[in-house]
Design a protein around this motif. Structure first.
Motif, PDB file in Angstrom:
ATOM      1  N   ASP A 207       0.897  -1.039  -0.040  1.00 39.76           N
ATOM      2  CA  ASP A 207      -0.086  -0.003  -0.031  1.00 39.76           C
ATOM      3  C   ASP A 207       0.847   1.458  -0.002  1.00 39.76           C
ATOM      4  O   ASP A 207       2.004   1.256   0.535  1.00 39.76           O
ATOM      5  CB  ASP A 207      -0.884  -0.148   1.363  1.00 39.76           C
ATOM      6  N   GLY A 208       0.424   2.284  -0.724  1.00 41.88           N
ATOM      7  CA  GLY A 208       0.976   3.558  -0.496  1.00 41.88           C
ATOM      8  C   GLY A 208       0.992   4.175   0.566  1.00 41.88           C
ATOM      9  O   GLY A 208       2.178   4.903   1.036  1.00 41.88           O
ATOM     10  N   THR A 209       0.004   4.233   1.540  1.00 41.65           N
ATOM     11  CA  THR A 209       0.078   5.129   2.671  1.00 41.65           C
ATOM     12  C   THR A 209       1.061   4.070   3.639  1.00 41.65           C
ATOM     13  O   THR A 209       2.200   4.673   4.326  1.00 41.65           O
ATOM     14  CB  THR A 209      -1.039   4.647   3.568  1.00 41.65           C
ATOM     15  N   ASP A 210       1.472   2.694   3.693  1.00 41.23           N
ATOM     16  CA  ASP A 210       2.207   1.897   4.540  1.00 41.23           C
ATOM     17  C   ASP A 210       3.662   2.549   3.803  1.00 41.23           C
ATOM     18  O   ASP A 210       4.589   2.440   4.865  1.00 41.23           O
ATOM     19  CB  ASP A 210       2.164   0.567   4.327  1.00 41.23           C
ATOM     20  N   GLY A 211       3.920   2.608   2.574  1.00 43.32           N
ATOM     21  CA  GLY A 211       5.184   3.045   2.178  1.00 43.32           C
ATOM     22  C   GLY A 211       5.737   4.305   2.465  1.00 43.32           C
ATOM     23  O   GLY A 211       6.894   4.458   2.831  1.00 43.32           O
ATOM     24  N   GLU A 212       4.699   5.273   2.408  1.00 42.04           N
ATOM     25  CA  GLU A 212       5.176   6.710   2.988  1.00 42.04           C
ATOM     26  C   GLU A 212       5.489   6.828   4.273  1.00 42.04           C
ATOM     27  O   GLU A 212       6.400   7.450   4.458  1.00 42.04           O
ATOM     28  CB  GLU A 212       3.734   7.678   2.824  1.00 42.04           C
ATOM     29  N   VAL A 213       4.857   6.083   5.180  1.00 46.97           N
ATOM     30  CA  VAL A 213       5.260   5.905   6.564  1.00 46.97           C
ATOM     31  C   VAL A 213       6.508   5.279   6.761  1.00 46.97           C
ATOM     32  O   VAL A 213       7.261   5.724   7.469  1.00 46.97           O
ATOM     33  CB  VAL A 213       4.118   5.282   7.443  1.00 46.97           C
ATOM     34  N   ALA A 214       6.396   4.169   6.109  1.00 50.57           N
ATOM     35  CA  ALA A 214       7.784   3.282   6.342  1.00 50.57           C
ATOM     36  C   ALA A 214       9.018   3.696   5.903  1.00 50.57           C
ATOM     37  O   ALA A 214       9.880   3.675   6.499  1.00 50.57           O
ATOM     38  CB  ALA A 214       7.501   1.992   5.748  1.00 50.57           C
ATOM     39  N   SER A 215       9.157   4.357   4.805  1.00 50.71           N
ATOM     40  CA  SER A 215      10.338   5.040   4.286  1.00 50.71           C
ATOM     41  C   SER A 215      10.788   6.084   5.230  1.00 50.71           C
ATOM     42  O   SER A 215      12.137   6.243   5.531  1.00 50.71           O
ATOM     43  CB  SER A 215      10.055   5.625   2.916  1.00 50.71           C
ATOM     44  N   THR A 216       9.949   6.843   5.784  1.00 50.22           N
ATOM     45  CA  THR A 216      10.289   7.958   6.790  1.00 50.22           C
ATOM     46  C   THR A 216      10.888   7.262   8.011  1.00 50.22           C
ATOM     47  O   THR A 216      11.819   7.533   8.354  1.00 50.22           O
ATOM     48  CB  THR A 216       9.148   9.018   7.208  1.00 50.22           C
ATOM     49  N   VAL A 217      10.183   6.505   8.547  1.00 56.45           N
ATOM     50  CA  VAL A 217      10.465   5.604   9.803  1.00 56.45           C
ATOM     51  C   VAL A 217      11.684   4.882   9.846  1.00 56.45           C
ATOM     52  O   VAL A 217      12.586   4.846  10.521  1.00 56.45           O
ATOM     53  CB  VAL A 217       9.279   4.777  10.219  1.00 56.45           C
ATOM     54  N   MET A 218      12.018   3.944   8.441  1.00 52.63           N
ATOM     55  CA  MET A 218      13.126   3.343   8.385  1.00 52.63           C
ATOM     56  C   MET A 218      14.376   4.088   8.378  1.00 52.63           C
ATOM     57  O   MET A 218      15.514   3.894   8.534  1.00 52.63           O
ATOM     58  CB  MET A 218      12.723   2.618   7.207  1.00 52.63           C
ATOM     59  N   PHE A 219      14.152   5.542   7.671  1.00 46.18           N
ATOM     60  CA  PHE A 219      15.396   6.547   7.508  1.00 46.18           C
ATOM     61  C   PHE A 219      15.654   6.867   8.934  1.00 46.18           C
ATOM     62  O   PHE A 219      16.706   7.273   9.353  1.00 46.18           O
ATOM     63  CB  PHE A 219      14.979   7.682   6.798  1.00 46.18           C
ATOM     64  N   ILE A 220      14.700   7.061   9.947  1.00 43.88           N
ATOM     65  CA  ILE A 220      14.986   7.736  11.449  1.00 43.88           C
ATOM     66  C   ILE A 220      15.573   6.591  12.257  1.00 43.88           C
ATOM     67  O   ILE A 220      16.341   6.770  13.100  1.00 43.88           O
ATOM     68  CB  ILE A 220      13.620   8.403  11.665  1.00 43.88           C
ATOM     69  N   CYS A 221      15.080   5.480  12.075  1.00 41.84           N
ATOM     70  CA  CYS A 221      14.972   4.394  13.380  1.00 41.84           C
ATOM     71  C   CYS A 221      16.363   4.152  13.458  1.00 41.84           C
ATOM     72  O   CYS A 221      17.245   3.945  12.697  1.00 41.84           O
ATOM     73  CB  CYS A 221      14.009   3.292  13.203  1.00 41.84           C
ATOM     74  N   GLN A 222      16.754   3.347  14.705  1.00 43.87           N
ATOM     75  CA  GLN A 222      18.048   2.770  14.995  1.00 43.87           C
ATOM     76  C   GLN A 222      17.659   1.312  14.385  1.00 43.87           C
ATOM     77  O   GLN A 222      17.106   0.754  13.973  1.00 43.87           O
ATOM     78  CB  GLN A 222      18.023   2.611  16.456  1.00 43.87           C
ATOM     79  N   PRO A 223      19.167   0.580  13.962  1.00 43.54           N
ATOM     80  CA  PRO A 223      19.329  -0.544  13.429  1.00 43.54           C
ATOM     81  C   PRO A 223      18.460  -1.782  14.186  1.00 43.54           C
ATOM     82  O   PRO A 223      18.043  -2.543  13.399  1.00 43.54           O
ATOM     83  CB  PRO A 223      20.682  -0.647  13.319  1.00 43.54           C
ATOM     84  N   GLU A 224      18.459  -1.693  15.347  1.00 42.61           N
ATOM     85  CA  GLU A 224      17.791  -2.627  16.303  1.00 42.61           C
ATOM     86  C   GLU A 224      16.251  -2.592  16.086  1.00 42.61           C
ATOM     87  O   GLU A 224      15.709  -3.587  16.466  1.00 42.61           O
ATOM     88  CB  GLU A 224      18.390  -2.615  17.648  1.00 42.61           C
ATOM     89  N   GLU A 225      15.762  -1.493  15.447  1.00 43.68           N
ATOM     90  CA  GLU A 225      14.472  -1.595  15.487  1.00 43.68           C
ATOM     91  C   GLU A 225      13.904  -1.862  13.860  1.00 43.68           C
ATOM     92  O   GLU A 225      12.565  -1.952  13.822  1.00 43.68           O
ATOM     93  CB  GLU A 225      13.971   0.122  15.768  1.00 43.68           C
ATOM     94  N   LYS A 226      14.723  -1.938  13.147  1.00 44.17           N
ATOM     95  CA  LYS A 226      14.281  -1.936  11.761  1.00 44.17           C
ATOM     96  C   LYS A 226      13.547  -3.365  11.362  1.00 44.17           C
ATOM     97  O   LYS A 226      12.534  -3.325  10.733  1.00 44.17           O
ATOM     98  CB  LYS A 226      15.403  -2.034  10.864  1.00 44.17           C
ATOM     99  N   GLU A 227      13.879  -4.488  12.045  1.00 44.80           N
ATOM    100  CA  GLU A 227      13.012  -5.542  11.623  1.00 44.80           C
ATOM    101  C   GLU A 227      11.761  -5.658  12.380  1.00 44.80           C
ATOM    102  O   GLU A 227      10.753  -5.977  11.766  1.00 44.80           O
ATOM    103  CB  GLU A 227      13.757  -6.738  12.373  1.00 44.80           C
ATOM    104  N   ARG A 228      11.422  -5.100  13.315  1.00 47.57           N
ATOM    105  CA  ARG A 228      10.202  -4.925  14.101  1.00 47.57           C
ATOM    106  C   ARG A 228       9.230  -4.016  13.126  1.00 47.57           C
ATOM    107  O   ARG A 228       8.123  -4.332  12.913  1.00 47.57           O
ATOM    108  CB  ARG A 228      10.097  -4.611  15.512  1.00 47.57           C
ATOM    109  N   LEU A 229       9.908  -2.961  12.764  1.00 52.96           N
ATOM    110  CA  LEU A 229       8.934  -2.025  12.094  1.00 52.96           C
ATOM    111  C   LEU A 229       8.840  -2.465  10.843  1.00 52.96           C
ATOM    112  O   LEU A 229       7.528  -2.148  10.304  1.00 52.96           O
ATOM    113  CB  LEU A 229       9.998  -0.638  12.071  1.00 52.96           C
TER     114      LEU A 229
END
Length: 265
Positions: A226-248
């Protein structure tokens, strides 16, 4: 007066008809490529394109925080405690933003650009089931710039499907791209979204936890359904810490994730 949408029509060797159209919206260029068969293919695809532009225009009217005529601008300038009735579109958008804020434990936050921002400000937006909203504190303002393109892609996909069109490529500014069916693009029935910093914009995205811009020339690209998931995910994956990526990646339904670093000389 709204300008007519430019379009290019081609007959394909397999008997199908392709239509390409483009227009400006949401401070970017929207490109639409459709493929359909049948004697009424051109008329059907043109109607779908017109409807998609109407959908985007209505979303801008609802959620463009920079336009004094928009709903969101009025909401951002309400007196504290004053209630406002929201359109179904803005109510759904804000409900989704609150849901994503919780899913990402605050990493996605549409209040991050507010003056004197501090973590966890979004609960100070009082959104109720009767489709009304109010601001509980004067500091909270909302900016949907990092959300609306992906949300718009999902609404555009609904229009495409309602018209019985199976093959489409929908592009919002080359950073949010959705593919349906058989199109000349290496993405099958999904959305590709990119967020990050470039040489021209080295400070582009704020980390809601620190209140500071994420520094460094890099970007991330995600593929989602989905586009909405993608818009949120690209921002969040850019910000998050490495250990958070798998869960996110799991909670945001990310099919694949790529981090793009600048080439070193």
């Amino acid at each position: 007066m709204i300008k007519e949408i430019p379009r290019i029509v081609r007959q394909l060797p397999d008997g199908a008809t392709a239509m390409y159209a483009w227009f400006q919206a949401m401070h970017t260029r929207v490109d639409i490529l459709l493929r359909h068969t049948g004697p009424a293919a051109c008329d059907l695809m043109q109607r779908a394109i017109d409807e998609m532009r109407e959908v985007i225009a209505s979303l801008e009217q609802a959620g463009n925080c920079f336009s004094p005529g928009s709903e969101l601008f009025r909401l951002n300038h309400l007196n504290v405690g004053e209630r406002m009735e929201l359109s179904p579109a803005l109510f759904d958008i804000l409900s989704e933003c609150i849901r994503y804020q919780r899913l990402t434990e605050g990493l996605f936050d549409v209040s991050v650009d507010a003056a004197c921002h501090r973590g966890g400000m979004l609960p100070y937006l009082d959104l109720r089931d009767d489709h009304t909203a109010s601001r509980l504190i004067a500091d909270i303002t909302l900016n949907l710039s990092g959300f609306l393109k992906g949300y718009a892609l999902d609404r555009m996909r609904e229009v495409v499907k309602q018209h019985g069109i199976h093959d489409a490529l929908l592009n919002m500014g080359n950073s949010s791209i959705m593919s349906l069916g058989d199109v000349p693009f290496h993405l099958k029935n999904g959305c590709l979204t990119t967020s990050g910093n470039t040489t021209g914009h080295p400070s582009h995205i704020i980390n809601p936890r620190s209140g500071q811009y994420v520094q460094g020339e890099r970007s991330v690209t995600v593929v989602t359904d989905d586009g909405t998931d993608g818009e949120v995910a690209s921002t969040v994956m850019f910000i998050c810490q490495p250990e958070e990526k798998e869960r996110l990646m799991s909670v945001l339904n990310v099919r694949s994730f790529t981090e793009n670093l600048p080439e070193k000389l």
